[in-house]
Write a protein that holds these residues in place. Sequence first.
Motif, PDB file in Angstrom:
ATOM      1  N   LEU A 221       0.828  -1.211   0.000  1.00 41.69           N
ATOM      2  CA  LEU A 221       0.000   0.000   0.000  1.00 41.69           C
ATOM      3  C   LEU A 221       0.863   1.263   0.000  1.00 41.69           C
ATOM      4  O   LEU A 221       0.549   2.242  -0.685  1.00 41.69           O
ATOM      5  CB  LEU A 221      -0.926  -0.002   1.217  1.00 41.69           C
ATOM      6  N   LEU A 222       1.942   1.237   0.747  1.00 41.09           N
ATOM      7  CA  LEU A 222       2.839   2.394   0.757  1.00 41.09           C
ATOM      8  C   LEU A 222       3.455   2.617  -0.623  1.00 41.09           C
ATOM      9  O   LEU A 222       3.606   3.753  -1.074  1.00 41.09           O
ATOM     10  CB  LEU A 222       3.942   2.197   1.801  1.00 41.09           C
ATOM     11  N   ALA A 223       3.794   1.513  -1.302  1.00 38.84           N
ATOM     12  CA  ALA A 223       4.345   1.633  -2.650  1.00 38.84           C
ATOM     13  C   ALA A 223       3.305   2.198  -3.617  1.00 38.84           C
ATOM     14  O   ALA A 223       3.629   2.999  -4.507  1.00 38.84           O
ATOM     15  CB  ALA A 223       4.833   0.270  -3.133  1.00 38.84           C
ATOM     16  N   ILE A 224       2.049   1.805  -3.439  1.00 44.40           N
ATOM     17  CA  ILE A 224       0.965   2.333  -4.276  1.00 44.40           C
ATOM     18  C   ILE A 224       0.809   3.838  -4.042  1.00 44.40           C
ATOM     19  O   ILE A 224       0.648   4.619  -4.986  1.00 44.40           O
ATOM     20  CB  ILE A 224      -0.346   1.587  -3.969  1.00 44.40           C
ATOM     21  N   LYS A 225       0.869   4.229  -2.780  1.00 49.05           N
ATOM     22  CA  LYS A 225       0.737   5.652  -2.445  1.00 49.05           C
ATOM     23  C   LYS A 225       1.827   6.478  -3.115  1.00 49.05           C
ATOM     24  O   LYS A 225       1.570   7.528  -3.715  1.00 49.05           O
ATOM     25  CB  LYS A 225       0.784   5.824  -0.920  1.00 49.05           C
ATOM     26  N   VAL A 226       3.074   5.995  -3.033  1.00 51.20           N
ATOM     27  CA  VAL A 226       4.196   6.712  -3.643  1.00 51.20           C
ATOM     28  C   VAL A 226       4.027   6.778  -5.159  1.00 51.20           C
ATOM     29  O   VAL A 226       4.278   7.819  -5.780  1.00 51.20           O
ATOM     30  CB  VAL A 226       5.529   6.026  -3.266  1.00 51.20           C
ATOM     31  N   LYS A 227       3.598   5.669  -5.771  1.00 51.76           N
ATOM     32  CA  LYS A 227       3.417   5.636  -7.225  1.00 51.76           C
ATOM     33  C   LYS A 227       2.340   6.623  -7.657  1.00 51.76           C
ATOM     34  O   LYS A 227       2.504   7.332  -8.664  1.00 51.76           O
ATOM     35  CB  LYS A 227       3.046   4.220  -7.665  1.00 51.76           C
ATOM     36  N   LEU A 228       1.243   6.695  -6.925  1.00 47.27           N
ATOM     37  CA  LEU A 228       0.170   7.635  -7.267  1.00 47.27           C
ATOM     38  C   LEU A 228       0.645   9.077  -7.178  1.00 47.27           C
ATOM     39  O   LEU A 228       0.345   9.907  -8.034  1.00 47.27           O
ATOM     40  CB  LEU A 228      -1.033   7.416  -6.341  1.00 47.27           C
ATOM     41  N   GLU A 229       1.404   9.376  -6.142  1.00 49.83           N
ATOM     42  CA  GLU A 229       1.918  10.746  -5.990  1.00 49.83           C
ATOM     43  C   GLU A 229       2.889  11.085  -7.115  1.00 49.83           C
ATOM     44  O   GLU A 229       2.865  12.183  -7.681  1.00 49.83           O
ATOM     45  CB  GLU A 229       2.578  10.890  -4.623  1.00 49.83           C
ATOM     46  N   GLY A 230       3.733  10.116  -7.497  1.00 46.06           N
ATOM     47  CA  GLY A 230       4.691  10.339  -8.555  1.00 46.06           C
ATOM     48  C   GLY A 230       4.035  10.439  -9.928  1.00 46.06           C
ATOM     49  O   GLY A 230       4.546  11.095 -10.827  1.00 46.06           O
TER      50      GLY A 230
END
Length: 287
Positions: A266-275
Amino acid sequence: MDSAGLRELLTFYADAGVDESLLESAADRFEETRVEAEKRAARRAPAAQEQKKKAPAAQIQAPPLPSSQRAAIPDDAQAARAREIAKSANTLEELREQLAAFDGCNLKTTAKNTVFSDGNPQAAVMFVGEAPGRDEDLQGLPFVGRSGKLLDRMLAAIGLDRTSVYISNVIPWRPPGNRDPSPLETEICRPFIERHIELVAPKVLVTLGNPSTKLLLNTQTGIMRMRGNWALHRTPGGQEIPTMPTLHPAYLLRNPAHKKLAWHDLLAIKVKLEGAGGASQAGLSPH
């Protein structure tokens, strides 16, 4: 033995249910039954043969069931038909209508509702599970049972909710008894979910669990090796969407110790969405 003793013995036998005298040797009742059965069969055989000769062919063979009573059996032709139908949909509403009218998958005959989607079709992230369960079938929405409640908590942990994500399943109809969909049933439903993803065009795709991961990433590698690693889902139209495979909420309910793995995903998804510039659309706060 005197007469009085013999009378008492006979009375005892009568009370015990003995109703015939003993033979010199034991009787083989199984053999008697077999011989008697063979005799009866021999007596019936000539009459049966004669009846078979007289009976017309129409009476020997059972008449076929009317089409309305035949079980729907999926085949490759239905998968090809599904591809043509799904490809013709130009909007999500058209796809929903086509799926509701599609009669080529036998799962639909036992389901109460077609489970199409939930959430925001304009969201930057789309979650795809495998198939509806009992609660989803009753309500016509994906992820509304126990696993759905856990999914909501997972989303909230990274600042998302159902107004900022889009959710669907590979299979839109509940399999009877929550059994696994057959490979052919999955292939029939595949064109609809692929077109579904293509029309939504999310910036990030999340596959929940083994079946949706294997199908949408075209892999035989298990979810425990796939999860946490970014991959690409290629749509029939040529789009390439960054995809994060992660553990299904139902699996996490059975194996709570693995929630920490899902948290990393989930943290990786959050970072990807922000990027990817989807932070505001997904309801995430930028750093």
